[in-house]
Design a protein around this motif. Structure first.
Motif, PDB file in Angstrom:
ATOM      1  N   PHE A 134       1.100  -0.957  -0.025  1.00 14.65           N
ATOM      2  CA  PHE A 134       0.425   0.224   0.180  1.00 14.65           C
ATOM      3  C   PHE A 134       0.085   1.245   0.035  1.00 14.65           C
ATOM      4  O   PHE A 134      -0.066   2.181  -0.086  1.00 14.65           O
ATOM      5  N   HIS A 135       2.092   1.022  -0.356  1.00 14.11           N
ATOM      6  CA  HIS A 135       2.911   2.143  -0.577  1.00 14.11           C
ATOM      7  C   HIS A 135       4.242   1.783  -0.899  1.00 14.11           C
ATOM      8  O   HIS A 135       4.338   0.794  -1.267  1.00 14.11           O
ATOM      9  N   ALA A 136       5.063   3.229  -1.005  1.00 15.28           N
ATOM     10  CA  ALA A 136       6.586   2.152  -2.308  1.00 15.28           C
ATOM     11  C   ALA A 136       7.744   1.439  -1.311  1.00 15.28           C
ATOM     12  O   ALA A 136       8.129   2.974  -0.722  1.00 15.28           O
ATOM     13  N   ASP A 137       7.247   0.654  -0.322  1.00 15.20           N
ATOM     14  CA  ASP A 137       8.216  -0.392   0.363  1.00 15.20           C
ATOM     15  C   ASP A 137       9.108  -0.476  -0.190  1.00 15.20           C
ATOM     16  O   ASP A 137       9.459  -1.411  -1.051  1.00 15.20           O
ATOM     17  N   THR A 138      10.469  -0.033   0.885  1.00 14.25           N
ATOM     18  CA  THR A 138      11.392  -1.306   0.352  1.00 14.25           C
ATOM     19  C   THR A 138      12.333  -2.117   1.199  1.00 14.25           C
ATOM     20  O   THR A 138      12.779  -2.792   1.283  1.00 14.25           O
ATOM     21  N   LYS A 139      11.512  -1.427   2.228  1.00 12.37           N
ATOM     22  CA  LYS A 139      11.467  -3.083   3.405  1.00 12.37           C
ATOM     23  C   LYS A 139      10.379  -4.035   3.802  1.00 12.37           C
ATOM     24  O   LYS A 139       9.258  -3.551   2.963  1.00 12.37           O
ATOM     25  N   GLU A 140      10.222  -4.815   4.142  1.00 10.98           N
ATOM     26  CA  GLU A 140       9.528  -5.884   4.799  1.00 10.98           C
ATOM     27  C   GLU A 140       9.295  -4.632   5.887  1.00 10.98           C
ATOM     28  O   GLU A 140       9.101  -5.572   7.089  1.00 10.98           O
ATOM     29  N   ASN A 141       7.701  -3.685   5.848  1.00 12.54           N
ATOM     30  CA  ASN A 141       7.102  -3.147   6.855  1.00 12.54           C
ATOM     31  C   ASN A 141       5.806  -3.623   6.778  1.00 12.54           C
ATOM     32  O   ASN A 141       5.335  -3.598   8.428  1.00 12.54           O
ATOM     33  N   PHE A 142       5.441  -4.521   6.184  1.00 15.73           N
ATOM     34  CA  PHE A 142       3.851  -5.235   6.396  1.00 15.73           C
ATOM     35  C   PHE A 142       3.550  -7.055   6.885  1.00 15.73           C
ATOM     36  O   PHE A 142       4.678  -7.659   6.797  1.00 15.73           O
ATOM     37  N   MET A 143       3.586  -6.414   8.068  1.00 17.76           N
ATOM     38  CA  MET A 143       3.129  -7.744   8.927  1.00 17.76           C
ATOM     39  C   MET A 143       2.245  -8.432   8.926  1.00 17.76           C
ATOM     40  O   MET A 143       0.927  -8.059   9.920  1.00 17.76           O
ATOM     41  N   VAL A 144       2.311  -9.537   9.340  1.00 11.94           N
ATOM     42  CA  VAL A 144       1.072 -10.762  10.164  1.00 11.94           C
ATOM     43  C   VAL A 144       0.917 -11.328  11.231  1.00 11.94           C
ATOM     44  O   VAL A 144       2.578 -11.656  11.594  1.00 11.94           O
ATOM     45  N   TYR A 145      -0.042 -11.097  11.777  1.00 14.50           N
ATOM     46  CA  TYR A 145       0.473 -11.610  14.002  1.00 14.50           C
ATOM     47  C   TYR A 145      -0.727 -11.923  14.257  1.00 14.50           C
ATOM     48  O   TYR A 145      -1.422 -12.006  13.816  1.00 14.50           O
ATOM     49  N   VAL A 146      -1.018 -12.451  14.962  1.00 14.88           N
ATOM     50  CA  VAL A 146      -2.013 -12.824  16.156  1.00 14.88           C
ATOM     51  C   VAL A 146      -2.102 -11.693  16.976  1.00 14.88           C
ATOM     52  O   VAL A 146      -1.150 -12.370  17.772  1.00 14.88           O
ATOM     53  N   ASN A 147      -3.459 -10.940  17.360  1.00 16.33           N
ATOM     54  CA  ASN A 147      -2.932 -10.284  18.566  1.00 16.33           C
ATOM     55  C   ASN A 147      -3.939 -11.387  19.855  1.00 16.33           C
ATOM     56  O   ASN A 147      -3.995 -12.192  19.318  1.00 16.33           O
ATOM     57  N   LYS A 148      -3.846 -10.358  20.887  1.00 17.38           N
ATOM     58  CA  LYS A 148      -4.569 -10.637  22.421  1.00 17.38           C
ATOM     59  C   LYS A 148      -6.176 -11.264  22.478  1.00 17.38           C
ATOM     60  O   LYS A 148      -6.347 -12.504  22.728  1.00 17.38           O
ATOM     61  N   GLU A 149      -6.702 -11.646  20.886  1.00 18.46           N
ATOM     62  CA  GLU A 149      -8.092 -11.440  21.256  1.00 18.46           C
ATOM     63  C   GLU A 149      -8.033 -12.832  19.868  1.00 18.46           C
ATOM     64  O   GLU A 149      -8.844 -12.879  19.254  1.00 18.46           O
ATOM     65  N   ASP A 150      -6.658 -13.069  20.104  1.00 24.22           N
ATOM     66  CA  ASP A 150      -6.642 -14.275  18.948  1.00 24.22           C
ATOM     67  C   ASP A 150      -7.237 -14.600  17.549  1.00 24.22           C
ATOM     68  O   ASP A 150      -7.964 -15.314  16.514  1.00 24.22           O
ATOM     69  N   GLU A 151      -6.973 -13.076  17.090  1.00 27.85           N
ATOM     70  CA  GLU A 151      -7.022 -12.701  15.500  1.00 27.85           C
ATOM     71  C   GLU A 151      -6.375 -12.327  14.815  1.00 27.85           C
ATOM     72  O   GLU A 151      -4.995 -11.766  15.100  1.00 27.85           O
ATOM     73  N   VAL A 152      -6.085 -12.387  13.657  1.00 25.26           N
ATOM     74  CA  VAL A 152      -5.036 -12.437  12.536  1.00 25.26           C
ATOM     75  C   VAL A 152      -5.429 -10.735  12.004  1.00 25.26           C
ATOM     76  O   VAL A 152      -6.011 -10.303  11.706  1.00 25.26           O
ATOM     77  N   ARG A 153      -4.131 -10.029  12.188  1.00 29.48           N
ATOM     78  CA  ARG A 153      -4.487  -8.347  12.051  1.00 29.48           C
ATOM     79  C   ARG A 153      -3.016  -8.396  10.591  1.00 29.48           C
ATOM     80  O   ARG A 153      -1.354  -9.303  11.225  1.00 29.48           O
ATOM     81  N   PHE A 154      -3.022  -7.394   9.782  1.00 25.55           N
ATOM     82  CA  PHE A 154      -2.157  -6.666   9.064  1.00 25.55           C
ATOM     83  C   PHE A 154      -2.263  -5.545   9.499  1.00 25.55           C
ATOM     84  O   PHE A 154      -2.724  -4.696   9.689  1.00 25.55           O
ATOM     85  N   HIS A 155      -0.496  -4.890   9.919  1.00 25.10           N
ATOM     86  CA  HIS A 155       0.154  -4.236   9.932  1.00 25.10           C
ATOM     87  C   HIS A 155       0.630  -3.010   9.044  1.00 25.10           C
ATOM     88  O   HIS A 155       2.050  -4.751   9.714  1.00 25.10           O
TER      89      HIS A 155
END
Length: 421
Positions: free
Chosen positions: A42-63
């Motif tokens: 979603f932007h001109a990213d030159t690094k691996e800034n797009f993270m997938v993780y599981v939060n405290k509510e057991d929900e898969v999130r993208f940040h």
């Protein structure tokens, strides 16, 4: 029966990862259990800034921990990519998992507005304290102005609506050429998709990405995934996932859908731009603002580069509110060698603009503003700022234009006095 929370829980992450890779045309790298990284789509990213993780509510999130700072769940990503409403995005993901029945979340996505609920906005641009733009920014603005001008001049038939509109407002081809007026096609344009300028500079950007930064810093391109701006719902739908390069995928021309009028200073250096829709809807004008080196619209005087020699000769200026007021007087005065008109781009002579005018040794000011409350207030402020005689056009009838009042007496403008007006 499963809930929406169930179909985006950690138990679905093995299905989510390949689905999102195909959806957004990216590839994740597994960092550790339930943690993946990739360049942000979603932007001109030159690094691996797009993270997938599981939060405290057991929900898969993208940040995104990079420029866009976005935060999404799987339905949000489907909404962005497919332009679906929230309920439809949930259904698509459930069907992909093979879940026949589940309980919808009947609310709204906190991240992504519903499609078509946000029209193209006209966001007001705030003024900043004046700073001197550097040579690089002036060159970039001049580059963009020339690009849009050539685009308009070489496409008379294709942009016939724009040409006809300008002609109706008294702006003919020769005037378009003299004032370097251009056009930025809208996002709905089938050829340019609101990215004419970006496409024009892309070959240079591929060789030197810093060129894109120059256009971005100059405020000439718009980041489409900026959730903090008015109209985010509209702009986020313009992200074009068909495009491989991150610049034209995630950015659009700032003036997309508007005629572009470059603003010059008295020395003919470009200091900014104003955009105007070629149709009458909403707030039609958009003033340009740079990012890193703010360009102060407080000092803008449209046409001052053409008028300065005549103003010095006649020691007189006619101040008008709008651009098309300016062109009406320009058409009248240029043939008489009395081009003493400039537009304050609103019914207000700012202290910064007044300082510029005082340097031209003006004795007589004519405030040819509309005879409404804003215009009358502007006349009073002009009197305070000018420190000299200010003449105004009182008693305008409803619908009467200042041009109608001044046109018969333009011959009275001389190098001596206007008091007999």
């Amino acid at each position: 029966m499963k809930t929406y929370q169930d179909i985006k829980s950690a138990a679905t992450i093995d299905a989510i990862i390949p689905y999102v890779e195909a959806l957004l045309d990216i590839r994740f790298k597994c960092v550790k259990k339930n943690r993946y990284n990739a360049p942000c789509p979603f932007h001109a990213d030159t690094k691996e800034n797009f993270m997938v993780y599981v939060n405290k509510e057991d929900e898969v999130r993208f940040h995104c921990f990079g420029a866009c700072k976005g935060d999404w769940d799987i339905a949000d990503l489907i909404m962005l990519r497919k332009k679906y409403p929230f309920r439809r995005a949930q259904q698509v993901w459930a069907e992909h998992l093979g879940v026949a029945e589940f309980t919808f979340d009947d609310g709204r996505s906190p991240c992504i507005p519903e499609p078509d609920e946000t029209a193209e906005p006209d966001e007001p641009v705030g003024f900043v304290e004046p700073k001197q733009p550097d040579e690089k920014m002036v060159a970039t603005l001049d580059d963009a102005a020339s690009f849009y001008h050539e685009l308009l001049m070489s496409n008379e038939d294709r942009f016939r609506t724009v040409w006809d509109y300008l002609a109706r407002r008294g702006v003919e081809k020769d005037t378009i050429r003299r004032f370097n007026i251009g056009y930025a096609p809208p996002y709905s344009d089938e050829q340019h998709h609101g990215r004419a300028l970006i496409a024009g500079i892309l070959p240079r950007v591929e060789k030197d990405p810093g060129i894109f930064n120059a256009f971005s810093d100059a405020g000439l391109v718009r980041f489409l995934n900026d959730g903090s701006v008015k109209g985010y719902g509209y702009y986020s739908r313009q992200i074009d996932f068909r495009r491989k390069d991150p610049f034209s995928r995630n950015y659009g021309d700032y003036f997309a859908g508007r005629m572009v009028f470059p603003i010059y200073d008295a020395d003919a250096g470009v200091t900014g731009m104003v955009g105007r829709r070629p149709e009458s809807r909403g707030v039609r004008w958009l003033k340009h603002q740079a990012r890193e080196v703010p360009l102060s619209a407080k000092s803008w005087l449209y046409g001052i580069e053409k008028a300065a020699p005549y103003i010095r000769q006649y020691r007189t200026i006619i101040l008008v509110e709008g651009l098309f007021d300016y062109f009406a007087f320009y058409n009248l005065l240029q043939g008489q060698d009395k081009l003493v008109v400039a537009s304050t781009l609103g019914s207000y002579l700012t202290p910064e603009a007044a300082t510029i005018l005082k340097g031209l040794d003006i004795e007589n000011y004519i405030a040819a503003y509309d005879w409404d409350e804003l215009g009358r207030n502007g006349i009073e402020r002009a009197a305070v700022q000018s420190g000299g005689w200010v003449y105004y056009l009182g008693g305008l009838a409803d619908g009467q234009d200042p041009y109608d009042k001044l046109e018969p007496v333009v011959s009275a403008i001389s190098g001596f006095s206007l008091q007999h007006l």
